[in-house]
Each structure stands twice: as structure tokens, then as C-alpha cells.
Write a protein that holds these residues in place. Structure first.
Motif, short mmCIF file in Angstrom:
data_model
loop_
_atom_site.label_atom_id
_atom_site.label_comp_id
_atom_site.label_asym_id
_atom_site.label_seq_id
_atom_site.Cartn_x
_atom_site.Cartn_y
_atom_site.Cartn_z
N SER A 265 0.82 -1.22 0.00
CA SER A 265 0.00 0.00 0.00
C SER A 265 0.85 1.26 0.00
N LYS A 266 2.11 1.15 0.45
CA LYS A 266 3.00 2.32 0.48
C LYS A 266 3.36 2.80 -0.93
N PHE A 267 3.16 1.94 -1.93
CA PHE A 267 3.45 2.32 -3.31
C PHE A 267 2.24 3.00 -3.98
N ALA A 268 1.13 3.06 -3.28
CA ALA A 268 -0.08 3.66 -3.87
C ALA A 268 0.03 5.19 -3.88
N VAL A 269 -0.36 5.77 -4.99
CA VAL A 269 -0.43 7.24 -5.11
C VAL A 269 -1.85 7.57 -5.57
N PRO A 270 -2.76 7.82 -4.61
CA PRO A 270 -4.19 7.94 -4.94
C PRO A 270 -4.52 9.03 -5.96
N HIS A 271 -3.74 10.08 -6.02
CA HIS A 271 -4.08 11.20 -6.90
C HIS A 271 -3.10 11.31 -8.07
N SER A 272 -2.65 10.19 -8.57
CA SER A 272 -1.65 10.20 -9.63
C SER A 272 -2.12 10.94 -10.89
N ALA A 273 -3.33 10.60 -11.34
CA ALA A 273 -3.84 11.26 -12.55
C ALA A 273 -3.98 12.77 -12.32
N ASP A 274 -4.41 13.17 -11.12
CA ASP A 274 -4.48 14.59 -10.76
C ASP A 274 -3.10 15.22 -10.82
N ASN A 275 -2.11 14.51 -10.27
CA ASN A 275 -0.74 15.03 -10.24
C ASN A 275 -0.22 15.30 -11.65
N ILE A 276 -0.44 14.33 -12.54
CA ILE A 276 0.04 14.48 -13.92
C ILE A 276 -0.70 15.60 -14.62
N ALA A 277 -2.02 15.66 -14.41
CA ALA A 277 -2.81 16.74 -15.01
C ALA A 277 -2.28 18.10 -14.57
N ASP A 278 -1.92 18.22 -13.29
CA ASP A 278 -1.37 19.49 -12.77
C ASP A 278 -0.05 19.84 -13.47
N VAL A 279 0.80 18.83 -13.70
CA VAL A 279 2.07 19.07 -14.38
C VAL A 279 1.82 19.57 -15.80
N VAL A 280 0.91 18.90 -16.52
CA VAL A 280 0.60 19.28 -17.90
C VAL A 280 0.08 20.72 -17.96
N LEU A 281 -0.84 21.04 -17.06
CA LEU A 281 -1.44 22.38 -17.07
C LEU A 281 -0.45 23.45 -16.63
N THR A 282 0.46 23.10 -15.71
CA THR A 282 1.50 24.04 -15.30
C THR A 282 2.44 24.35 -16.45
N VAL A 283 2.83 23.30 -17.19
CA VAL A 283 3.69 23.51 -18.37
C VAL A 283 2.98 24.39 -19.38
N ARG A 284 1.69 24.16 -19.55
CA ARG A 284 0.91 24.98 -20.49
C ARG A 284 0.91 26.44 -20.06
N ARG A 285 0.65 26.70 -18.76
CA ARG A 285 0.61 28.09 -18.28
C ARG A 285 1.96 28.77 -18.45
N THR A 286 3.02 28.04 -18.17
CA THR A 286 4.37 28.59 -18.32
C THR A 286 4.64 28.97 -19.77
N GLN A 287 4.21 28.10 -20.69
CA GLN A 287 4.40 28.37 -22.12
C GLN A 287 3.61 29.61 -22.55
N LYS A 288 2.39 29.74 -22.01
CA LYS A 288 1.56 30.91 -22.35
C LYS A 288 2.24 32.20 -21.89
N LYS A 289 2.83 32.17 -20.69
CA LYS A 289 3.51 33.34 -20.16
C LYS A 289 4.71 33.73 -21.02
N LYS A 290 5.45 32.70 -21.47
CA LYS A 290 6.61 32.96 -22.32
C LYS A 290 6.19 33.61 -23.63
N LYS A 291 5.10 33.13 -24.20
CA LYS A 291 4.61 33.67 -25.46
C LYS A 291 4.16 35.13 -25.27
N ALA A 292 3.51 35.39 -24.12
CA ALA A 292 3.01 36.73 -23.83
C ALA A 292 4.13 37.74 -23.69
N GLN A 293 5.28 37.25 -23.19
CA GLN A 293 6.44 38.13 -23.00
C GLN A 293 7.14 38.43 -24.33
#
Length: 381
Positions: A353-381
Motif C-alpha cells: 500500500s506504500k506504493f499507492a499514489v491515490p491522486h496520480s492522474a491529478d498530479n500528472i494533469a497538474d504538471v501538464v497544465l502548469t507547463v501549459r501556463r508557463t508556455q503561455k507566459k513565455k509567449k506573452a512576454q
């Protein structure tokens, strides 16, 4: 192995960003998998490309491959398919101009990931196994972020500044609060029965099936034992013929494949499984005492590597295929030991059970969306 985690991540992205457009690129000819995506509410558009994989078998030397003309032909053919797939992916990405590309790591990800790198589109990749596959090893040099399924110390060859420990995305149903007793009731199994779940996958696992069959009479001597055996399509007819002649046949449910896997695993008192990363994540989520039999021939020996990590943490009993072949009784001995030793059951369940990560899909989604926001900021600059 790759499509269902993708859909889990897509679902979380849609929840966080309902207006997001999510488009999927799969492989030509994979009708069942592509239909699974097409039927998903989270995917707005689907396209298929050609892709090729390098056929490699763990432990085989170059001299062996030279005696296998079919494998040489297929590998040469797939180099051509990879090139065609890269051009196709390039066209789709030029037309779509996505903010970010997420690649799960299968060989179809390679032409898409390379096309994203060529067009300077941010790339996020995910590696479920403790031993990175060839596709991810190639794409890692171009990736903005690398999400991994196991603790970070298992990935010494990846750039540390890109790594994010996210876990392996699986269906939320594996984190259901349904009790084991309730799952048994749902399957029509009495509460005093001890359920053995044998999970070989839709293609089956020949060595596991042979070992279980050879030990079946001894295993089923215990009147409280029953079995749900997912044997795969290749071995189903032969095993059904064998089981039908047993006096205890009513205590064995034999399936080619199943859509009830979360319920079966949750009801089980012990599980026998391969060591694919998604299967391990599902077993960890359910805290199941498990016997692992890694496939030793899969590319790079990634199942062997996965099993080693779990064995080191006393999170599962690991039996090698060679052991099963030479002495299949070790499987029965392991089953009996787990079923009769409550302390061992508790320790295995707690450690896996110590290997379980209950919010894995959430975690990955957050990474994807963070990369997207960072890219948007770079384009805006």
C-alpha cells in the motif's frame, strides 16, 4: 497499459479545465484501443498514425537475432513505419498547434514526441516502470517535464531537474471504499471463502497458467478456497476443458478477460499477477497480498526491475518464471503460506500500500497544465 492511464489523465484535465481541447493520436490498426478512446467523453478528436517498435527480448544476444530473419524484417519494416508516423504526427501538430503534448511512453509516442520537439512544442512524458523504456529514454532529452510512476531514486539516468514523482494513473474505481466482504458478495462468493485471483491479462501468461493447472488439485484440497482465473484468450479453451473435468469446477471462475477487475482484486485474499506497472499500481491501491511472477523476456527486463523494487520492500512475494518451470510447487507453497499466515498477509498488504499514489492522474494533469501556463507566459512576454 497506455490508453487507460491517458484517459484517466484526460478526465482530470477536463475537470480542472472544462474548456480544454484534448486530442488523441493513436496507432493505425489498433481498433479496440482506438474505439476505447473514441467512446470517451474526455477526448474531442482522434487521429491515427503509423508507428514501429524495435523488437528486443531481454537476455538475447545479437547472435540470436541474426538467426531470426522474421524479427530482422519486422524491425526494418518498422523503421520505415516510424518515419511515416513522424511525418503524419508533424502534419497533425502543425494543424493543431497544441499548447502541450503529453506522451505516455508506448512506441507510438516516439514519432509524436519527436514531432513535438521538432516544432518546439512543450512535451511532458510519463514513465510507469522502474526501468525506463527506449521511447522515454529518447524523448527525455526533449521533455520539459518527466513524470514517473515510482519513487525518484529509481530513475538515476533522468535529469533530476525534470523529474516529478506522480505515481501511475489508474481508474478511481480501484480506490473505492467498498469492503472486501462487499466485493465477495457482489461476485456471489461466500464470506468464509478464501478467494485466489490469478490475473494473466487478456493475452494470458503461459507459465503462470501451466503452474496453476499443475498444482490445481492440491490448491483446491482446502474446501474454503475458490478461484477467479483470468487466463487470457490463447489458453482459455484448453484450460476450460481441464477445469470442466474437476469435481470442484463450481469453485473456479475461468475468464478470457474481465471488466470486473477492480471487484475481483478487492475481493481476493491473495493475487497472482505479472509485474506491469499499471497492475502493480492497482494492487497497491487495494493493499492486496500478492505473488508476482515477472515476465523475463520483455524489453529491457522492466518487469524484472519492477519486481525487484517490490521484493526489496517486502511488498510482495516474487517467484521467477524459471522457478515455476522447474518447480511449480513453489507457487502452491506461496499461496498456502499467505492464506494461513495472517501476520504475513497484513505485512504484505501494508507494504504494498506504500506504493499507492491515490491522486496520480491529478498530479500528472497538474504538471501538464502548469507547463501549459508557463508556455503561455513565455509567449506573452
Amino acid at each position: 497499459g497506455h490508453v487507460t492511464p491517458l484517459l484517466a489523465v484526460a478526465s482530470k484535465i477536463k475537470r480542472k479545465q472544462p474548456r480544454a481541447q484534448i486530442r488523441y493520436i493513436g496507432e493505425h490498426g489498433k481498433k479496440s484501443l482506438n474505439k476505447l478512446v473514441q467512446d470517451s467523453d474526455e477526448i474531442d478528436s482522434c487521429r491515427s498514425i503509423y508507428a514501429g517498435k524495435l523488437r528486443r527480448f531481454h537476455g538475447k544476444k545479437l547472435s540470436w537475432y541474426l538467426t531470426q530473419p522474421k524479427i530482422i524484417f519486422w524491425n526494418l519494416r518498422d523503421v520505415f513505419l516510424l518515419t511515416v508516423g513522424f511525418v503524419e504526427a508533424l502534419v497533425y501538430l502543425l494543424l493543431w498547434r497544441p499548447d502541450v503534448v503529453f506522451a505516455k511512453g508506448g512506441y507510438v509516442s516516439l514519432p509524436v514526441g519527436l514531432a513535438a520537439a521538432f516544432l518546439r512544442i512543450p512535451l511532458v512524458i510519463h514513465d510507469s516502470d522502474t526501468l525506463p523504456g527506449l521511447t522515454n529514454r529518447i524523448l527525455s532529452r526533449y521533455a520539459t517535464k518527466i513524470c514517473v510512476g515510482q519513487p525518484l531514486e529509481n530513475y538515476p539516468n533522468y535529469p533530476s531537474d525534470k523529474l516529478v514523482y506522480c505515481g501511475v494513473p489508474i481508474s478511481d474505481t480501484f480506490y473505492s471504499q467498498l469492503s472486501s466482504a462487499a466485493s465477495k458478495k457482489q461476485l456471489g462468493i461466500t464470506l468464509d471463502s478464501k478467494l485466489i485471483a490469478v490475473i494473466g491479462g487478456s493475452l494470458g501468461a503461459m507459465r503462470i497458467n501451466e503452474a496453476v493447472l499443475s498444482q490445481l488439485d492440491a490448491i483446491m484440497q482446502d474446501g474454503t478456497v475458490c478461484m477467479h482465473w483470468v487466463c487470457g484468450a490463447y489458453h482459455y479453451d484448453q484450460l476450460l476443458h481441464e477445469v470442466q473435468h474437476k469435481t470442484y469446477k463450481h469453485k473456479i471462475k475461468l475468464d478470457k478477460f474481465t471488466n470486473e477487475l477492480p471487484t475481483i482484486l478487492n475481493a481476493a485474499d491473495v493475487v497472482i499477477s505479472r509485474t506491469g506497472a499499471t497492475s502493480l499500481a492497482e494492487l497497491a491501491a487495494l493493499s492486496k497480498p500478492t505473488i508476482l511472477v515477472p515476465n523475463p523476456l520483455l524489453t529491457g527486463g522492466h518487469q524484472l526491475s519492477n519486481a525487484k523494487v517490490y521484493a526489496k520492500s517486502n511488498a510482495a512475494v516474487v517467484i521467477q518464471e524459471l522457478q515455476l518451470k522447474e518447480k511449480p510447487v513453489v507457487l502452491r507453497q506461496a499461496i498456502v503460506q499467505i492464506l494461513t499466515d495472517s501476520s504475513l498477509q497484513q505485512n504484505l498488504a501494508a507494504n504494498i500500500s506504500k506504493f499507492a499514489v491515490p491522486h496520480s492522474a491529478d498530479n500528472i494533469a497538474d504538471v501538464v497544465l502548469t507547463v501549459r501556463r508557463t508556455q503561455k507566459k513565455k509567449k506573452a512576454q
